[in-house]
Design an enzyme around this catalytic site. Structure first.
Site, PDB file in Angstrom:
ATOM      1  N   ARG A  52       0.834  -1.191   0.000  1.00  0.00           N
ATOM      2  CA  ARG A  52       0.000   0.000   0.000  1.00  0.00           C
ATOM      3  C   ARG A  52       0.865   1.235   0.000  1.00  0.00           C
ATOM      4  O   ARG A  52       1.920   1.265   0.608  1.00  0.00           O
ATOM      5  CB  ARG A  52      -0.909   0.003   1.228  1.00  0.00           C
ATOM      6  CG  ARG A  52      -1.786  -1.251   1.272  1.00  0.00           C
ATOM      7  CD  ARG A  52      -2.945  -1.102   2.197  1.00  0.00           C
ATOM      8  NE  ARG A  52      -2.562  -0.434   3.417  1.00  0.00           N
ATOM      9  CZ  ARG A  52      -3.367   0.373   4.090  1.00  0.00           C
ATOM     10  NH1 ARG A  52      -4.571   0.629   3.635  1.00  0.00           N
ATOM     11  NH2 ARG A  52      -2.951   0.927   5.190  1.00  0.00           N
ATOM     12  N   ASP A  82       6.115  -3.573  10.320  1.00  0.00           N
ATOM     13  CA  ASP A  82       4.688  -3.218  10.453  1.00  0.00           C
ATOM     14  C   ASP A  82       4.228  -3.196  11.910  1.00  0.00           C
ATOM     15  O   ASP A  82       3.351  -2.419  12.286  1.00  0.00           O
ATOM     16  CB  ASP A  82       3.780  -4.118   9.601  1.00  0.00           C
ATOM     17  CG  ASP A  82       3.921  -5.590   9.895  1.00  0.00           C
ATOM     18  OD1 ASP A  82       4.868  -5.985  10.607  1.00  0.00           O
ATOM     19  OD2 ASP A  82       3.076  -6.372   9.405  1.00  0.00           O
ATOM     20  N   SER A 101       7.758  -5.534   6.287  1.00  0.00           N
ATOM     21  CA  SER A 101       7.424  -6.518   7.324  1.00  0.00           C
ATOM     22  C   SER A 101       8.083  -7.870   7.105  1.00  0.00           C
ATOM     23  O   SER A 101       7.409  -8.886   6.946  1.00  0.00           O
ATOM     24  CB  SER A 101       5.915  -6.684   7.397  1.00  0.00           C
ATOM     25  OG  SER A 101       5.301  -5.441   7.268  1.00  0.00           O
TER      26      SER A 101
HETATM   27 MG    MG Z   1       0.445  -5.738   6.675  1.00  0.00          MG
END
Ligand code: MG
Ligand code: ADP
Length: 463
Positions: free
Chosen positions: A78, A200, A147
């Site tokens: 994102r 994250d 992450s």
């Molecule tokens: Mg995530």
């Protein structure tokens, strides 16, 4: 018939092996606490890497300006644009776009992967409205949420230790991921600086703290699973740098790699692990997270098909395909409330090309989903209790009313209601009534992206 009895006995044995009584979970929590200490004591001292994040100041609310974030963690990434207005106005505006990563890029070359990401970022930046530009002469700044296990070398650099969750881009391993991204950003012709690199969990912790000062830890339950928490800087023996003024340091636990003899491992888990891209690693993650729950269910059904012929004389060919049954599917079956389990029938038909199942058989399948989700949810609660123990917040001392909030995020937590409810109930079960009053869990929606933008703001080159 004998075959049905055989199916029930496979189910019963699986259920027993997956058992997570309170007493056992308390041992898991204790083992987690022990490993946390070991991982903080020395580099390589534990399966838990207990990575020093270099984040020692969490958001205060004063953050101001236009910042970007990029969140790469699973099958999607994102890009976010956040306009921060300081104490009074808080988050004035946030926009985001989600882009899926083509499967071939997950196992290709580093340049290809980062070029793809940077060009999506450049497209997103091009949608800035006139009022949104950063001040003249200023470079855009970005918080990079990445992450995967990274050996952090500063707030804005870190080398990739290994890929997880189905990624396998060999030439990134050992590289500075910020360097990789920065080079790709330059190749894309974009003028932007990566101000912070965070996991994250750390982003979610920062985003959670922005909204609630009592947030002490963050847990991700998504494609993978991990946790971060705020540690006392003096309680990190392996940290040889100056003690930060705040006295705090955020630790990225990388708890997905936790392992203990108390974990209820089954033959199905062992086979899943052996056939995975990272055998012997991420054992806790493989029992808990969204990437794997559906696959465990598939393996149990496969065994029942082979040994108890639950789908007829032959094993349905689709059922033999690893990862064909995804966790959102088993979750949908698990939540089926129709009297004839219509959703189960539809999923079996659409995904596995199995039709004409009896209601009795569909109920058996729901049972399998329930066992797998319950074990995962209860183990994640035990992990959280392990963190609270490490912080000394699992019990009430002298009637103290210090609140501790755990920020949670991730698709599994967000969408798998039975998983979430079971996880939360288990937390109260393990903590007991009195301690539970001071602990809360909070869904930190999109916290990891916002958190990275907030940290980019507080680490801006212009302040
Ligand atoms: Mg995530
Ligand atoms: P990531 O962990 O990749 O950053 P998310 O936090 O969005 O991304 O989590 C996505 C994961 O959440 C999926 O891989 C899936 O396992 C799980 N998930 C998504 N939707 C559902 C659902 N409806 N039920 C159960 N699990 C879900």
């Amino acid at each position: 018939s004998g075959k049905w009895a055989r199916a029930l006995s496979i189910l019963k044995e699986f259920e027993e092996k997956c058992g997570t009584p309170s007493s056992n979970l308390k041992q898991v929590a204790d083992a987690m606490t022990v490993e946390m200490h070991a991982g903080l004591a020395s580099e390589g001292g534990s399966k838990l890497k207990m990575i020093i994040s270099y984040v020692h100041n969490l958001p205060t609310g004063d953050e101001k300006g236009l910042f970007y974030a990029l969140d790469l963690g699973g099958t999607n990434f994102r890009v976010l644009r956040v306009h921060l207005g300081g104490k009074e106005s808080r988050v004035v505006k946030q926009e985001f776009e989600e882009v899926s990563i083509p499967a071939h890029l997950m196992t290709g070359s580093s340049d290809e992967l980062f070029d793809y990401i940077a060009s999506a970022l450049a497209k997103f930046v091009a949608t800035e409205s006139d009022s949104q530009h950063v001040s003249p002469g200023r470079q855009r700044e970005l918080g990079f949420t990445f992450s995967f296990p990274v050996r952090q070398t500063s707030i804005s650099s870190g080398t990739l230790i290994k890929w997880t969750k189905g990624f396998s881009v060999e030439d990134t391993v050992g590289q500075d991921v910020v360097g990789e991204l920065t080079k790709a950003i330059e190749r894309a012709g974009l003028d932007m600086r990566v101000a912070v690199l965070v996991n994250d969990t750390v982003g979610t912790l920062a985003g959670g703290r922005y909204n609630n000062p009592d947030v002490a830890a963050a847990v991700i339950l998504g494609t993978g699973t991990n946790a971060a928490y705020v540690e006392h800087a003096h309680a990190i023996p392996k940290w040889h740098g100056l003690l930060p003024k705040s006295g705090e340091m955020v630790i990225n636990m990388e708890w997905g790699n936790f392992r203990s003899s108390n974990l209820p491992l089954t033959e199905y888990d062992q086979a899943l692990d052996a056939g995975s891209l990272n055998p012997g690693e991420q054992i806790f993650e493989k029992m808990i997270s969204g990437m794997y729950l559906g696959e465990i269910v598939r393996r149990v059904l496969c065994k029942m098909a082979e040994e108890a012929a639950i789908f007829g004389d032959t094993v349905p060919p689709k059922l033999k395909i690893p990862f064909i049954l995804r966790t959102p599917n088993t979750s949908a079956m698990h939540h089926d409330t129709s009297p004839d389990l219509k959703v189960v029938a539809t999923k079996l038909k659409d995904i596995l090309e199995i039709s004409n199942t009896s209601l009795k058989l569909r109920k058996l399948i729901v049972e399998v989903c329930d066992i797998v989700a319950t074990r995962g949810a209860r183990l994640s609660a035990a992990g959280i209790v392990g963190i609270l123990k490490k912080l000394g917040r699992d019990t009430v001392k002298d009637g103290e009313k210090q609140k501790s909030v755990v920020a949670l995020d991730g698709g599994l937590y967000e969408h798998y209601t039975k998983f979430r409810t079971c996880m939360e109930n288990t937390l109260w079960e393990l903590l007991g009534e009195e301690a539970s009053e001071n602990i809360a869990v909070e869904h930190s929606m999109d916290g990891s992206g916002i958190g990275a933008a907030l940290l980019a703001a507080s680490h801006s080159q212009y302040i």
